[in-house]
Design an enzyme around this catalytic site. Structure first.
Site, PDB file in Angstrom:
ATOM      1  N   ASP A   1      -6.073   2.446  -3.259  1.00  0.00           N
ATOM      2  CA  ASP A   1      -7.303   2.433  -2.459  1.00  0.00           C
ATOM      3  C   ASP A   1      -7.483   3.684  -1.604  1.00  0.00           C
ATOM      4  O   ASP A   1      -8.557   3.931  -1.085  1.00  0.00           O
ATOM      5  CB  ASP A   1      -7.423   1.152  -1.618  1.00  0.00           C
ATOM      6  CG  ASP A   1      -6.243   0.907  -0.705  1.00  0.00           C
ATOM      7  OD1 ASP A   1      -5.297   1.726  -0.714  1.00  0.00           O
ATOM      8  OD2 ASP A   1      -6.263  -0.111   0.014  1.00  0.00           O
TER       9      ASP A   1
ATOM     10  N   LYS B   1     -11.582  -0.080   0.052  1.00  0.00           N
ATOM     11  CA  LYS B   1     -11.664   1.356  -0.159  1.00  0.00           C
ATOM     12  C   LYS B   1     -11.174   1.642  -1.572  1.00  0.00           C
ATOM     13  O   LYS B   1     -10.458   0.833  -2.152  1.00  0.00           O
ATOM     14  CB  LYS B   1     -10.877   2.116   0.893  1.00  0.00           C
ATOM     15  CG  LYS B   1      -9.420   1.720   1.067  1.00  0.00           C
ATOM     16  CD  LYS B   1      -8.861   2.453   2.284  1.00  0.00           C
ATOM     17  CE  LYS B   1      -7.380   2.182   2.507  1.00  0.00           C
ATOM     18  NZ  LYS B   1      -7.145   0.972   3.296  1.00  0.00           N
TER      19      LYS B   1
ATOM     20  N   SER C   1       0.799  -1.218   0.000  1.00  0.00           N
ATOM     21  CA  SER C   1       0.000   0.000   0.000  1.00  0.00           C
ATOM     22  C   SER C   1       0.837   1.277   0.000  1.00  0.00           C
ATOM     23  O   SER C   1       1.616   1.496  -0.903  1.00  0.00           O
ATOM     24  CB  SER C   1      -0.950  -0.036   1.182  1.00  0.00           C
ATOM     25  OG  SER C   1      -1.876   0.994   1.056  1.00  0.00           O
ATOM     26  N   HIS C   2       0.707   2.067   1.064  1.00  0.00           N
ATOM     27  CA  HIS C   2       1.363   3.378   1.091  1.00  0.00           C
ATOM     28  C   HIS C   2       2.818   3.286   1.539  1.00  0.00           C
ATOM     29  O   HIS C   2       3.509   4.301   1.593  1.00  0.00           O
ATOM     30  CB  HIS C   2       0.595   4.298   2.045  1.00  0.00           C
ATOM     31  CG  HIS C   2       0.476   3.708   3.411  1.00  0.00           C
ATOM     32  ND1 HIS C   2      -0.364   2.658   3.684  1.00  0.00           N
ATOM     33  CD2 HIS C   2       1.124   3.980   4.556  1.00  0.00           C
ATOM     34  CE1 HIS C   2      -0.246   2.334   4.958  1.00  0.00           C
ATOM     35  NE2 HIS C   2       0.652   3.104   5.508  1.00  0.00           N
TER      36      HIS C   2
ATOM     37  N   ASP D   1      -2.739   6.307  -3.321  1.00  0.00           N
ATOM     38  CA  ASP D   1      -1.565   5.649  -2.731  1.00  0.00           C
ATOM     39  C   ASP D   1      -1.030   4.529  -3.619  1.00  0.00           C
ATOM     40  O   ASP D   1      -1.490   4.336  -4.750  1.00  0.00           O
ATOM     41  CB  ASP D   1      -1.894   5.132  -1.327  1.00  0.00           C
ATOM     42  CG  ASP D   1      -2.830   3.939  -1.357  1.00  0.00           C
ATOM     43  OD1 ASP D   1      -3.597   3.819  -2.312  1.00  0.00           O
ATOM     44  OD2 ASP D   1      -2.788   3.118  -0.413  1.00  0.00           O
TER      45      ASP D   1
HETATM   46  C1  VG1 Z   1      -3.466   1.840   8.319  1.00  0.00           C
HETATM   47  C2  VG1 Z   1      -4.665   2.741   8.525  1.00  0.00           C
HETATM   48  C3  VG1 Z   1      -5.935   1.935   8.362  1.00  0.00           C
HETATM   49  C4  VG1 Z   1      -5.953   1.280   6.995  1.00  0.00           C
HETATM   50  C5  VG1 Z   1      -4.701   0.445   6.817  1.00  0.00           C
HETATM   51  C6  VG1 Z   1      -4.579  -0.150   5.437  1.00  0.00           C
HETATM   52  O1  VG1 Z   1      -3.464   0.825   9.300  1.00  0.00           O
HETATM   53  O2  VG1 Z   1      -4.618   3.356   9.778  1.00  0.00           O
HETATM   54  O3  VG1 Z   1      -7.038   2.794   8.547  1.00  0.00           O
HETATM   55  O4  VG1 Z   1      -7.078   0.456   6.846  1.00  0.00           O
HETATM   56  O5  VG1 Z   1      -3.538   1.248   7.031  1.00  0.00           O
HETATM   57  O6  VG1 Z   1      -4.563   0.840   4.460  1.00  0.00           O
HETATM   58  P1  VG1 Z   1      -2.575   0.897  10.637  1.00  0.00           P
HETATM   59  O7  VG1 Z   1      -2.798  -0.397  11.343  1.00  0.00           O
HETATM   60  O8  VG1 Z   1      -1.157   1.124  10.190  1.00  0.00           O
HETATM   61  O9  VG1 Z   1      -3.069   2.073  11.414  1.00  0.00           O
HETATM   62  V1  VG1 Z   1      -3.711   0.610   3.054  1.00  0.00           V
HETATM   63  O10 VG1 Z   1      -4.130   1.783   1.983  1.00  0.00           O
HETATM   64  O11 VG1 Z   1      -2.128   0.746   3.741  1.00  0.00           O
HETATM   65  O12 VG1 Z   1      -4.004  -0.949   2.599  1.00  0.00           O
HETATM   66 CO    CO Z   2      -3.571   1.318   0.138  1.00  0.00          CO
END
Ligand code: VG1
Ligand code: CO
Length: 544
Positions: A282, A377, A113-114, A278
């Site tokens: 999503d 998302k 992801s990010h 990102d």
């Molecule tokens: C983070 C965010 C959470 C989101 C998750 C996955 O998780 O806070 O709201 O669903 O990333 O997003 P955490 O446990 O680091 O707080 V993505 O776009 O990284 O799949």
């Molecule tokens: Co993501």
């Protein structure tokens, strides 16, 4: 076809976090590491006649190698039909859509992801179930349990598949379809939003926009939809080519990591609207000329205006937000007389509510917004929703936001992240908070009186599964909240997230900078958790 059984040794660290298994690439490159986890997934799934699997990822380093390994293990485990994005690419929401559209048993999404990408950065893998959504905890716990005692895995002895050529490939009875990653997703978007109206206002220049794909997966999606289909001038989508290392940046759409875009929007050259997404497509960040829309406000504003988009014109059944997300959407739900659910952090908790049609829209403060159109998302979906609202209302973003606050009040909000904190210190902070909450209720701190202090636990209203220890909440008599939780997506040490929120009904106070308006709560948060004192840091790593 020969199937080989490979002896392996279990790893003890394959516990999926908030969104799949995320580790440094180097960890995934250890002998059999990825294979073990993939076998653990397949061995944990119930027997099914459905042998179709979707595979795709965000194009980060190791995406292609991992795809080849997964296909061979999946064949050895009985999968016969594969739908794979060309080049091994699929955004997370597009993968979710394909699983649903083609009735696959599930899908494997390769992304962190990010998180940054590249040989020394992060990789990730996530299994999504047949509703298109992230595997719920019953599944991820089973994967982890299996991975701890795995001794062997099965792998087909076949040549690498051709990921580049669109169309079907056959290996004996196995059918592999390489599809265009964007086509099906673009059709889905066209079915939800008023593309004729959007084409008119965007191609005529009435609504100008900039989209920053951050060298990640949404580049091809945004170029096709915003430029080719809706007629935004060439160059409206920037950083549109996915790179294995995202150009060396964090593909994280927030004011800190999409800095150039933010600067543009607060300059005299600002277009009407800007957004970023990102690594895996999503997340979304929404900006207008001279304004940043918090994700919590964005969810509330989309809910309040949902009927303006054709796909939601007949109304929405309810809304949900993750616990740390601001209460802005609750106010809209109340006014519209809709059910509103509060879930733990992570998209997997929305799946049951969406499947049961208890909710249509949901979101998280972490730049995530979505609906029942998929079970993830969806960054570009949120962008198109905003464009649809802007085109219909013919008002600037800032006016829509300020009028929303005038009607509902403003939930002033921000999140402070302390990244790469020593894990023992971080766990100590949480333990200490757990101790304190036993006695905090009723205490007064300056203008703030604590109404409740607890650790959030969630019972799923559909299957009654219980998820404990989902964040420490301190709630004040005036509705303000401070929330503490540890991230479940990081790969270095621990990340402490502090979420701060204060409700302001008085419209003359709505222009305040959140850091000023929340100053008192920020001080209180440090008093409770002492992260600065214990780590020697002077400020958060990132403020969003
Ligand atoms: C983070 C965010 C959470 C989101 C998750 C996955 O998780 O806070 O709201 O669903 O990333 O997003 P955490 O446990 O680091 O707080 V993505 O776009 O990284 O799949
Ligand atoms: Co993501």
């Amino acid at each position: 076809m020969q199937i080989n059984t490979i002896q392996t040794q279990a790893y003890s660290d394959q516990k999926p976090g908030t969104s799949g298994l995320r580790k440094k690439v180097k960890v995934f490159q250890q002998a059999h590491y990825l294979a073990n986890f993939v076998q653990a997934i397949f061995s944990s799934l119930e027997e099914s006649d459905n042998k179709t699997l979707v595979i795709g990822g965000d194009g980060r380093y190791f995406n292609r190698t991992a795809t080849q390994i997964i296909v061979k293990i999946a064949i050895a485990n009985g999968f016969t039909d594969f739908i794979i994005g060309q080049g091994g690419l699929l955004s997370t929401p597009a993968a979710s859509h394909l699983i649903r559209k083609y009735n696959a048993l599930g899908g494997l999404i390769l992304s962190a992801s990010h998180n940054p990408g590249g040989p020394d950065e992060d990789f990730g893998i996530k299994y999504n179930i047949s509703n298109g959504g992230p595997a719920p905890e019953q599944y991820t716990n089973a994967f982890y349990d299996y991975s701890k005692s795995i001794t062997e895995y099965q792998i087909a002895d076949v040549a690498d598949i051709d990921l580049n050529t669109l169309g079907e490939q056959q290996i004996e009875n196995i059918n592999i379809r390489i599809i265009d990653p964007v086509d099906d997703y673009a059709d889905l978007m066209a079915s939800l939003f008023d593309f004729d109206l959007l084409k008119r206002v965007i191609s005529s220049g009435k609504l100008s926009l900039r989209f920053d794909a951050m060298h990640a997966i949404t580049g091809p999606y945004a170029s096709r939809i915003l430029e080719d289909i809706l007629g935004a001038p060439e160059g409206s989508v920037i950083n549109a080519t996915p790179l294995e290392d995202f150009g060396g940046h964090h593909p994280d759409p927030n004011l800190a990591h999409a800095k150039e875009l933010a600067e543009l929007m607060f300059s005299s050259d600002a277009p009407d609207f800007a957004a970023a997404s990102d690594g895996d497509g999503d997340r979304n960040m929404i900006l207008g000329n001279n304004i940043f829309v918090t994700p919590s406000d964005s969810l509330a504003i989309i809910a309040a205006n949902a009927q303006l988009a054709p796909g939601y014109a007949s109304g929405i059944s309810g809304v949900a937000r993750s616990m740390p997300t601001s209460q802005a959407v609750d106010r809209v739900a109340k006014a519209m007389n809709l059910p509103c659910f509060e879930t733990p952090t992570g998209w997997k908790f929305f799946g049951n509510l969406l499947d049961a049609d208890k909710i249509t829209l949901c979101g998280e403060e972490s730049f995530g917004t979505g609906s029942n159109h998929v079970r993830e998302k969806d960054g570009l979906w949120a962008v198109l929703f905003w464009l649809n609202i802007l085109a219909k209302k013919a008002q600037p973003v800032s006016q829509i936001v300020t009028e929303h606050w005038q009607q509902y009040g403003r939930d002033i909000y921000c999140r402070h992240d302390y990244e790469a904190v020593d894990s023992d210190i971080a766990n100590g902070i949480m333990d200490h908070l757990r101790e304190q909450i036993k006695t905090l209720a009723g205490q007064e701190f300056g203008q703030y009186t604590i109404q409740y202090a607890d650790e959030f636990s969630y019972t799923d209203p559909i299957d009654n599964s219980i998820s404990k220890q989902q964040g420490i909440r301190i709630g004040f008599a005036d509705g303000s909240r401070i929330i503490f939780r540890l991230s479940g997506t990081g790969t270095v040490g621990a990340t402490l997230r502090i979420y701060l929120e204060k409700y302001e009904a008085d419209a003359t106070q709505h222009k305040q900078d959140p850091q000023d308006a929340l100053a008192e709560l920020i001080k209180l948060a440090e008093q409770f958790c002492q992260v600065k004192k214990l780590t020697g840091r002077v400020e958060p790593t990132v403020i969003t």
